[in-house]
Design a protein around this motif. Structure first.
Motif, mmCIF file in Angstrom:
data_model
loop_
_atom_site.group_PDB
_atom_site.id
_atom_site.type_symbol
_atom_site.label_atom_id
_atom_site.label_comp_id
_atom_site.label_asym_id
_atom_site.label_seq_id
_atom_site.Cartn_x
_atom_site.Cartn_y
_atom_site.Cartn_z
ATOM 1 N N ASP A 135 0.823 -1.221 0.000
ATOM 2 C CA ASP A 135 0.000 0.000 0.000
ATOM 3 C C ASP A 135 0.855 1.267 0.000
ATOM 4 O O ASP A 135 0.617 2.189 0.769
ATOM 5 N N GLU A 136 1.821 1.333 -0.912
ATOM 6 C CA GLU A 136 2.678 2.512 -0.991
ATOM 7 C C GLU A 136 1.931 3.718 -1.540
ATOM 8 O O GLU A 136 2.118 4.841 -1.082
ATOM 9 N N GLU A 137 1.091 3.499 -2.535
ATOM 10 C CA GLU A 137 0.437 4.622 -3.208
ATOM 11 C C GLU A 137 -0.723 5.215 -2.401
ATOM 12 O O GLU A 137 -1.103 6.367 -2.618
ATOM 13 N N GLY A 138 -1.323 4.433 -1.516
ATOM 14 C CA GLY A 138 -2.460 4.950 -0.751
ATOM 15 C C GLY A 138 -3.699 5.152 -1.585
ATOM 16 O O GLY A 138 -4.593 5.914 -1.203
ATOM 17 N N ALA A 139 -3.790 4.479 -2.741
ATOM 18 C CA ALA A 139 -4.904 4.712 -3.662
ATOM 19 C C ALA A 139 -6.237 4.267 -3.091
ATOM 20 O O ALA A 139 -7.279 4.846 -3.407
ATOM 21 N N ARG A 140 -6.227 3.240 -2.253
ATOM 22 C CA ARG A 140 -7.500 2.715 -1.752
ATOM 23 C C ARG A 140 -7.907 3.342 -0.417
ATOM 24 O O ARG A 140 -9.073 3.688 -0.238
ATOM 25 N N PHE A 141 -6.961 3.522 0.499
ATOM 26 C CA PHE A 141 -7.315 3.970 1.845
ATOM 27 C C PHE A 141 -6.847 5.388 2.162
ATOM 28 O O PHE A 141 -7.047 5.873 3.271
ATOM 29 N N GLY A 142 -6.231 6.059 1.192
ATOM 30 C CA GLY A 142 -5.990 7.490 1.315
ATOM 31 C C GLY A 142 -4.698 7.912 1.985
ATOM 32 O O GLY A 142 -4.392 9.104 2.012
ATOM 33 N N VAL A 143 -3.937 6.984 2.546
ATOM 34 C CA VAL A 143 -2.659 7.320 3.182
ATOM 35 C C VAL A 143 -1.546 6.581 2.460
ATOM 36 O O VAL A 143 -1.617 5.357 2.292
ATOM 37 N N ALA A 144 -0.536 7.310 2.033
ATOM 38 C CA ALA A 144 0.559 6.703 1.281
ATOM 39 C C ALA A 144 1.521 5.961 2.199
ATOM 40 O O ALA A 144 1.653 6.283 3.383
ATOM 41 N N CYS A 145 2.192 4.958 1.641
ATOM 42 C CA CYS A 145 3.270 4.232 2.329
ATOM 43 C C CYS A 145 2.800 3.591 3.631
ATOM 44 O O CYS A 145 3.502 3.632 4.647
ATOM 45 N N VAL A 146 1.622 2.971 3.611
ATOM 46 C CA VAL A 146 1.075 2.379 4.831
ATOM 47 C C VAL A 146 2.006 1.297 5.375
ATOM 48 O O VAL A 146 2.296 1.247 6.574
ATOM 49 N N ASP A 165 -11.927 2.671 2.760
ATOM 50 C CA ASP A 165 -11.893 3.001 1.338
ATOM 51 C C ASP A 165 -13.170 3.714 0.937
ATOM 52 O O ASP A 165 -14.041 4.008 1.783
ATOM 53 N N ALA A 166 -13.312 3.999 -0.347
ATOM 54 C CA ALA A 166 -14.470 4.769 -0.830
ATOM 55 C C ALA A 166 -15.785 4.044 -0.610
ATOM 56 O O ALA A 166 -16.849 4.678 -0.542
ATOM 57 N N ASP A 167 -15.748 2.724 -0.483
ATOM 58 C CA ASP A 167 -16.959 1.942 -0.227
ATOM 59 C C ASP A 167 -17.240 1.762 1.256
ATOM 60 O O ASP A 167 -18.200 1.078 1.622
ATOM 61 N N GLY A 168 -16.393 2.334 2.100
ATOM 62 C CA GLY A 168 -16.572 2.203 3.537
ATOM 63 C C GLY A 168 -15.934 0.978 4.151
ATOM 64 O O GLY A 168 -16.101 0.722 5.342
ATOM 65 N N THR A 169 -15.191 0.212 3.355
ATOM 66 C CA THR A 169 -14.540 -0.985 3.866
ATOM 67 C C THR A 169 -13.330 -0.596 4.709
ATOM 68 O O THR A 169 -12.429 0.085 4.214
ATOM 69 N N PRO A 170 -13.276 -1.023 5.973
ATOM 70 C CA PRO A 170 -12.107 -0.706 6.796
ATOM 71 C C PRO A 170 -10.859 -1.435 6.297
ATOM 72 O O PRO A 170 -10.946 -2.551 5.773
ATOM 73 N N LEU A 171 -9.718 -0.815 6.483
ATOM 74 C CA LEU A 171 -8.457 -1.452 6.123
ATOM 75 C C LEU A 171 -8.320 -2.803 6.811
ATOM 76 O O LEU A 171 -7.883 -3.787 6.196
ATOM 77 N N ALA A 172 -8.698 -2.859 8.083
ATOM 78 C CA ALA A 172 -8.559 -4.113 8.832
ATOM 79 C C ALA A 172 -9.361 -5.235 8.188
ATOM 80 O O ALA A 172 -8.894 -6.373 8.086
ATOM 81 N N ARG A 173 -10.571 -4.921 7.738
ATOM 82 C CA ARG A 173 -11.399 -5.959 7.118
ATOM 83 C C ARG A 173 -10.802 -6.408 5.789
ATOM 84 O O ARG A 173 -10.816 -7.602 5.451
ATOM 85 N N ALA A 174 -10.266 -5.462 5.008
ATOM 86 C CA ALA A 174 -9.653 -5.815 3.729
ATOM 87 C C ALA A 174 -8.427 -6.691 3.936
ATOM 88 O O ALA A 174 -8.206 -7.662 3.203
ATOM 89 N N MET A 175 -7.625 -6.381 4.940
ATOM 90 C CA MET A 175 -6.456 -7.197 5.236
ATOM 91 C C MET A 175 -6.866 -8.602 5.670
ATOM 92 O O MET A 175 -6.279 -9.598 5.243
ATOM 93 N N GLU A 176 -7.879 -8.663 6.517
ATOM 94 C CA GLU A 176 -8.341 -9.958 7.004
ATOM 95 C C GLU A 176 -8.882 -10.813 5.871
ATOM 96 O O GLU A 176 -8.622 -12.028 5.801
#
Length: 417
Positions: A135-146, A165-176
């Motif tokens: 997640d270097e670009e931060g394109a999905r969750f808005g923060v670069a270089c996560v 993300d734009a659909d309301g999906t939390p980063l934690a849920r996407a990682m899981e």
């Protein structure tokens, strides 16, 4: 680690030959058929395919593969516990409809450089590793270089869990969903303590090398830069029945702010871009209730950056008062100026013959985030058009091979003495 690199049964008679093979394999992953750009967003299907490709490359070379607590990938040659490792790599994710080279060039070149060391019969005396930071670009969750921010302690677990993300999906849920434990994320000082040097190769995001006629350059510094969210809140109403004088329309306020950003940046020799906007309710015949715009701003020094962002916010607030619009400004991320370690930078220059151009950049990188924790340096490969974050991003085949050979020279000089 006293022996040579593990033997690879695949023939590599020509320097850089493996680069072209890997590049062809990776090129279709996450590419949109309509735009020709890449949509390799963090923890998505294309991201999983890129990560699988990385693992396959590591195992094919007899490297020890692992994923760290923050989802970053590592391919090790030698024992990581030995410490003082030389690490190279970059990232594989992209901006929306991004180009092929930003990030992947560094990862593909890293594996190809190890192949070149094998071809030379080099004998490493320090551990070597290839990395893919998530997640270097931060394109999905808005923060670069996560990935690198978490590892370096520049982003807390709580802050990361709050990202959506734009659909309301939390980063934690996407990682899981991608098979990674989001509760394990956080600072990783033990891992960073193993690294003696990190060298990131990247396509140049500008035309300095093209203008100088050089295929490869060395980074001197990364400009300070950040992202700010501007929320313009007005009042939704009917576009066909509401008099102009009765409106609390945030769109003109936002539009004036975009113009102010360009004006202030030009005056101060900085960069300011509103490249993302969200509108509610987003109807053709509806006056917006909310316009949310994201500002990306960069400058050669901290004082100039602070001045240009303050001027943009001041102009936005003045126009908001006139329009009866409420404004909230939130700083979502910030990276101070990064001066790459001079001793390592000078050593790269020496290893490459002492005649390599040294240039600054306004683009952020994982190397910049890690620089506060480990000695870091960067190599740039010529981009003939200077275009980046676009399908038009490019680098010539000969220049890519020159980058591989330069990176191999650096790794040999740092790790095979």
């Amino acid at each position: 680690m006293n022996g040579p690199l593990p033997r690879d049964p695949r023939p590599r008679p020509v320097p850089g030959a493996s680069f072209h093979e890997m590049w062809r394999e990776l090129a279709p992953v996450g590419r949109d058929a309509t735009t020709g750009g890449y949509r390799r967003y963090a923890w998505s299907g294309p991201d999983a395919d890129c990560r699988a490709w990385f693992r396959e490359q590591a195992l094919a070379r007899g490297l020890a593969y692992e994923t760290d607590r923050n989802g970053n990938q590592w391919a090790w040659l030698g024992d990581p516990a030995q410490g003082d490792a030389v690490v190279t790599g970059s990232h594989l994710d992209s901006v929306p409809d991004g180009g092929a080279f930003d990030g992947p060039l560094g990862v593909v070149s890293a594996f190809a450089a190890l192949d070149e060391l094998r071809r030379r019969g080099a004998r490493p005396t320090r551990p070597l590793a290839v990395s893919n930071f998530g997640d270097e670009e931060g394109a999905r969750f808005g923060v670069a270089c996560v990935g690198s921010r978490l590892t370096a302690g520049r982003l807390t677990r709580e802050q990361a869990h709050a990202l959506r993300d734009a659909d309301g999906t939390p980063l934690a849920r996407a990682m899981e969903a991608a098979g990674h434990d989001p509760d394990a994320i956080g600072p990783d000082p033990e891992r960073l303590a193993r690294i003696g040097a990190f060298v990131e190769l990247h396509v140049e995001q500008g035309r300095a090398l093209d203008l100088s006629g050089d295929p490869v350059g060395i980074a001197s510094a990364i400009w300070p830069h950040g992202r700010w969210r501007f929320d313009f809140a007005g009042e939704a109403n009917h576009a066909g029945t509401t008099r102009l004088t009765d409106r609390r329309d945030p769109m003109p306020t936002y539009a004036e702010t975009v113009l102010a950003a360009r004006r202030e940046a030009e005056l101060l020799g900085a960069l300011a871009t509103f490249g993302k906007v969200a509108v509610e309710p987003n109807g053709v015949n509806a006056i917006p209730s909310l316009v949310r715009g994201w500002l990306d701003s960069r400058a050669a020094d901290q004082t100039t950056l602070d001045t240009v962002v303050a001027a943009i916010e001041r102009a936005a607030r003045e126009r908001a008062r006139r329009d009866g619009v409420d404004l909230t400004v939130v700083q979502e991320s910030f990276t101070p100026v990064v001066e790459f370690e001079h001793a390592l930078r000078d050593e790269l220059n020496r290893l490459l013959g002492g005649r390599i151009p040294v240039l600054g950049t306004g683009a952020g990188h994982d190397a910049g985030i890690l620089s506060a924790s480990v000695p870091t340096a960067m190599l740039f490969v010529r981009n003939p058009t200077g275009v980046s974050h676009s399908p038009a991003e490019s680098a010539g085949e000969d220049d890519c091979v020159a980058g591989v050979l330069a990176l191999a020279d650096v790794l040999e000089g740092l790790a095979c003495r």
